[in-house]
Design a protein around this motif. Structure first.
Motif, PDB file in Angstrom:
ATOM      1  N   TRP A   1       1.083  -1.080   0.159  1.00  0.00           N
ATOM      2  CA  TRP A   1      -0.050  -0.006   0.092  1.00  0.00           C
ATOM      3  C   TRP A   1       0.943   1.215   0.299  1.00  0.00           C
ATOM      4  O   TRP A   1       1.128   1.873   1.053  1.00  0.00           O
ATOM      5  CB  TRP A   1      -1.016  -0.058   1.266  1.00  0.00           C
ATOM      6  CG  TRP A   1      -2.043  -1.107   1.258  1.00  0.00           C
ATOM      7  CD1 TRP A   1      -1.800  -2.286   0.547  1.00  0.00           C
ATOM      8  CD2 TRP A   1      -3.276  -1.211   1.830  1.00  0.00           C
ATOM      9  NE1 TRP A   1      -2.950  -3.162   0.936  1.00  0.00           N
ATOM     10  CE2 TRP A   1      -4.002  -2.370   1.626  1.00  0.00           C
ATOM     11  CE3 TRP A   1      -3.698  -0.329   2.733  1.00  0.00           C
ATOM     12  CZ2 TRP A   1      -5.281  -2.711   1.949  1.00  0.00           C
ATOM     13  CZ3 TRP A   1      -5.393  -0.416   2.951  1.00  0.00           C
ATOM     14  CH2 TRP A   1      -5.654  -1.850   2.831  1.00  0.00           C
ATOM     15  N   ASN A   2       1.455   1.381  -1.078  1.00  0.00           N
ATOM     16  CA  ASN A   2       2.721   2.401  -1.310  1.00  0.00           C
ATOM     17  C   ASN A   2       1.908   4.092  -1.336  1.00  0.00           C
ATOM     18  O   ASN A   2       2.546   4.799  -0.866  1.00  0.00           O
ATOM     19  CB  ASN A   2       3.458   2.123  -2.445  1.00  0.00           C
ATOM     20  CG  ASN A   2       4.329   0.985  -1.895  1.00  0.00           C
ATOM     21  OD1 ASN A   2       4.807   0.902  -0.879  1.00  0.00           O
ATOM     22  ND2 ASN A   2       4.474   0.076  -2.923  1.00  0.00           N
ATOM     23  N   ASN A   3       1.043   4.072  -2.275  1.00  0.00           N
ATOM     24  CA  ASN A   3       0.514   5.480  -2.455  1.00  0.00           C
ATOM     25  C   ASN A   3      -0.745   5.729  -1.659  1.00  0.00           C
ATOM     26  O   ASN A   3      -1.707   6.246  -2.269  1.00  0.00           O
ATOM     27  CB  ASN A   3      -0.145   5.331  -4.335  1.00  0.00           C
ATOM     28  CG  ASN A   3       1.199   5.001  -5.239  1.00  0.00           C
ATOM     29  OD1 ASN A   3       2.395   5.598  -4.898  1.00  0.00           O
ATOM     30  ND2 ASN A   3       0.736   4.252  -6.024  1.00  0.00           N
ATOM     31  N   LEU A   4      -0.236   6.043  -0.426  1.00  0.00           N
ATOM     32  CA  LEU A   4      -1.267   6.449   0.699  1.00  0.00           C
ATOM     33  C   LEU A   4      -1.552   8.039   0.249  1.00  0.00           C
ATOM     34  O   LEU A   4      -0.662   8.798   0.301  1.00  0.00           O
ATOM     35  CB  LEU A   4      -0.742   5.989   1.983  1.00  0.00           C
ATOM     36  CG  LEU A   4      -0.755   4.719   2.335  1.00  0.00           C
ATOM     37  CD1 LEU A   4      -0.092   4.650   3.290  1.00  0.00           C
ATOM     38  CD2 LEU A   4      -2.200   4.084   2.353  1.00  0.00           C
ATOM     39  N   LEU A   5      -2.877   8.363   0.502  1.00  0.00           N
ATOM     40  CA  LEU A   5      -3.149   9.894   0.643  1.00  0.00           C
ATOM     41  C   LEU A   5      -3.274  10.372   2.222  1.00  0.00           C
ATOM     42  O   LEU A   5      -3.942   9.361   2.739  1.00  0.00           O
ATOM     43  CB  LEU A   5      -4.492  10.083  -0.096  1.00  0.00           C
ATOM     44  CG  LEU A   5      -4.581   9.460  -1.693  1.00  0.00           C
ATOM     45  CD1 LEU A   5      -6.015   9.738  -1.894  1.00  0.00           C
ATOM     46  CD2 LEU A   5      -3.785  10.417  -2.446  1.00  0.00           C
ATOM     47  N   LYS A   6      -2.495  11.072   2.554  1.00  0.00           N
ATOM     48  CA  LYS A   6      -2.255  11.542   3.832  1.00  0.00           C
ATOM     49  C   LYS A   6      -3.600  12.637   4.376  1.00  0.00           C
ATOM     50  O   LYS A   6      -3.322  13.473   3.416  1.00  0.00           O
ATOM     51  CB  LYS A   6      -0.915  11.621   4.030  1.00  0.00           C
ATOM     52  CG  LYS A   6      -0.102  10.618   4.013  1.00  0.00           C
ATOM     53  CD  LYS A   6       1.428  10.814   4.411  1.00  0.00           C
ATOM     54  CE  LYS A   6       2.319   9.967   3.956  1.00  0.00           C
ATOM     55  NZ  LYS A   6       3.691  10.244   4.384  1.00  0.00           N
ATOM     56  N   GLY A   7      -3.886  12.856   5.233  1.00  0.00           N
ATOM     57  CA  GLY A   7      -4.568  13.608   5.832  1.00  0.00           C
ATOM     58  C   GLY A   7      -5.767  14.379   5.222  1.00  0.00           C
ATOM     59  O   GLY A   7      -5.863  15.445   4.786  1.00  0.00           O
ATOM     60  N   VAL A   8      -6.712  13.418   4.516  1.00  0.00           N
ATOM     61  CA  VAL A   8      -7.686  13.865   3.609  1.00  0.00           C
ATOM     62  C   VAL A   8      -8.817  14.416   4.510  1.00  0.00           C
ATOM     63  O   VAL A   8      -9.514  13.596   5.079  1.00  0.00           O
ATOM     64  CB  VAL A   8      -8.111  12.945   2.493  1.00  0.00           C
ATOM     65  CG1 VAL A   8      -9.152  13.251   1.817  1.00  0.00           C
ATOM     66  CG2 VAL A   8      -6.977  12.552   1.771  1.00  0.00           C
ATOM     67  N   SER A   9      -9.255  15.411   4.758  1.00  0.00           N
ATOM     68  CA  SER A   9     -10.330  16.036   5.136  1.00  0.00           C
ATOM     69  C   SER A   9     -11.546  16.194   4.361  1.00  0.00           C
ATOM     70  O   SER A   9     -11.331  16.576   3.227  1.00  0.00           O
ATOM     71  CB  SER A   9     -10.008  17.414   5.920  1.00  0.00           C
ATOM     72  OG  SER A   9      -8.968  17.460   6.858  1.00  0.00           O
ATOM     73  N   VAL A  10     -12.685  15.767   5.012  1.00  0.00           N
ATOM     74  CA  VAL A  10     -13.809  15.860   4.175  1.00  0.00           C
ATOM     75  C   VAL A  10     -14.966  16.574   5.199  1.00  0.00           C
ATOM     76  O   VAL A  10     -15.017  16.460   6.157  1.00  0.00           O
ATOM     77  CB  VAL A  10     -14.424  14.582   3.412  1.00  0.00           C
ATOM     78  CG1 VAL A  10     -13.475  13.582   2.795  1.00  0.00           C
ATOM     79  CG2 VAL A  10     -14.853  13.648   4.839  1.00  0.00           C
TER      80      VAL A  10
END
Length: 306
Positions: A25-34
């Motif tokens: 799982w390399n391409n993690l998106l970090k700190g995505v706020s919704v």
């Protein structure tokens, strides 16, 4: 107190990120706020995702998974007593459920899915990574305490738990395999689950699907010389019964293409268990593949298997 909590949380996110890298799982998106759009959540104006991972799930036809990952880390260990574990678990899982509920219909995630250009069907999934830093109980399995828990969730999405026990198993298994293979290439193997494997899909790859993260088996495909081989790491202690089940599973996975099968268990004594192991393997001597059993928790006893 707040600074300690922040440090513990940052440590948890660091461990979570490195652990997920181990399974591709390399391409993690970090700190995505919704934005929070549900008044019943009674929380802040936004939900914060620690990580989001989007991938084409190789176990399912035409399906792209969006995994919302919540990382929790308790500096002094899990709460004492089963009731304490259940109470905190429900709190963490309810929080994740709310995050998934608002994230899956948010424009932020919709935009990221457009950029990813995944498959036709989208599946939204939550993953709670609940860790702790108490060195005296690093492999504590909390799942027995959660067996009869009652949950009131609203996202209607599957939620998975990765606790210290399973996280330790994943790290031990993959680190052990990498050590014995000394840099040679390998892939995770994707077994057939019913009839959901598309014929055009490869049965192996670099990403471990979320369903296998939650299982007690990690299947790995590799070559031994020129021979195709399969290694199953199982989070189980050795017994004749457990070995029979794993051997049957291995031949089911192998589907005729494997010449060597390796079965790694969390406990196996090369001297004390040899006779029982040989008795089990006799039942499979007509099969084409050779089977080798080992313990992935290394010790001096491993030299008996050389």
């Amino acid at each position: 107190m707040g600074e300690l909590s922040k440090t513990s949380g940052e440590n948890g996110e660091k461990i979570t990120e490195e652990l997920l890298r181990l399974i591709g799982w390399n391409n993690l998106l970090k700190g995505v706020s919704v934005p929070c759009i549900n008044k019943d959540h009674n929380r802040e104006e936004t939900h914060g995702n620690d990580f989001v991972f989007i991938y084409d799930n190789p176990l399912h036809d035409s399906r792209t998974d969006v995994v919302y990952i919540s990382s929790k880390n308790a500096k002094k260990g899990y709460p004492k007593g089963e009731q304490g574990v259940r109470t905190t678990f429900k709190k963490h899982l309810s929080e994740l459920d709310e995050i998934v509920s608002c994230s899956k219909i948010s424009s932020e995630i919709s935009q990221k899915l457009k950029t990813f250009q995944g498959r036709r069907q989208k599946k939204h999934v939550g993953l709670l990574v609940w860790l702790h830093g108490n060195s005296e109980s690093l492999e504590k399995d909390i799942k027995p305490a959660l067996s009869n828990i009652q949950l009131d969730l609203s996202s209607n999405c599957p939620l998975y738990l990765l606790d210290m026990s399973r996280a330790s198993f994943i790290k031990e298994a993959i680190s052990h395999f990498r050590a014995i293979k000394q840099g040679k290439e390998y892939s995770f193997y994707y077994p057939k689950l019913g009839n959901v494997i598309a014929s055009v899909d490869e049965r192996y790859g670099d990403v471990l699907p979320v369903e296998l993260i939650a299982s007690d088996i990690i299947p790995i495909k590799f070559t031994l010389g020129e021979r195709p081989s399969l290694c199953l790491y199982a989070k189980q202690a050795f017994s004749e019964e457990s070995l029979k089940k794993i051997c049957s599973l291995a031949f089911d996975f192998a589907d005729g293409w494997v010449e060597d099968i390796f079965i790694g268990l969390e406990s196996y004594h090369p001297a004390d268990d040899k006779q029982a192991k040989d008795a089990v393997l006799m039942a499979y001597q007509e099969r084409k593949a050779r089977i080798k059993v080992f313990c992935y928790k290394e010790s001096l006893l491993d030299l008996l298997e050389y």
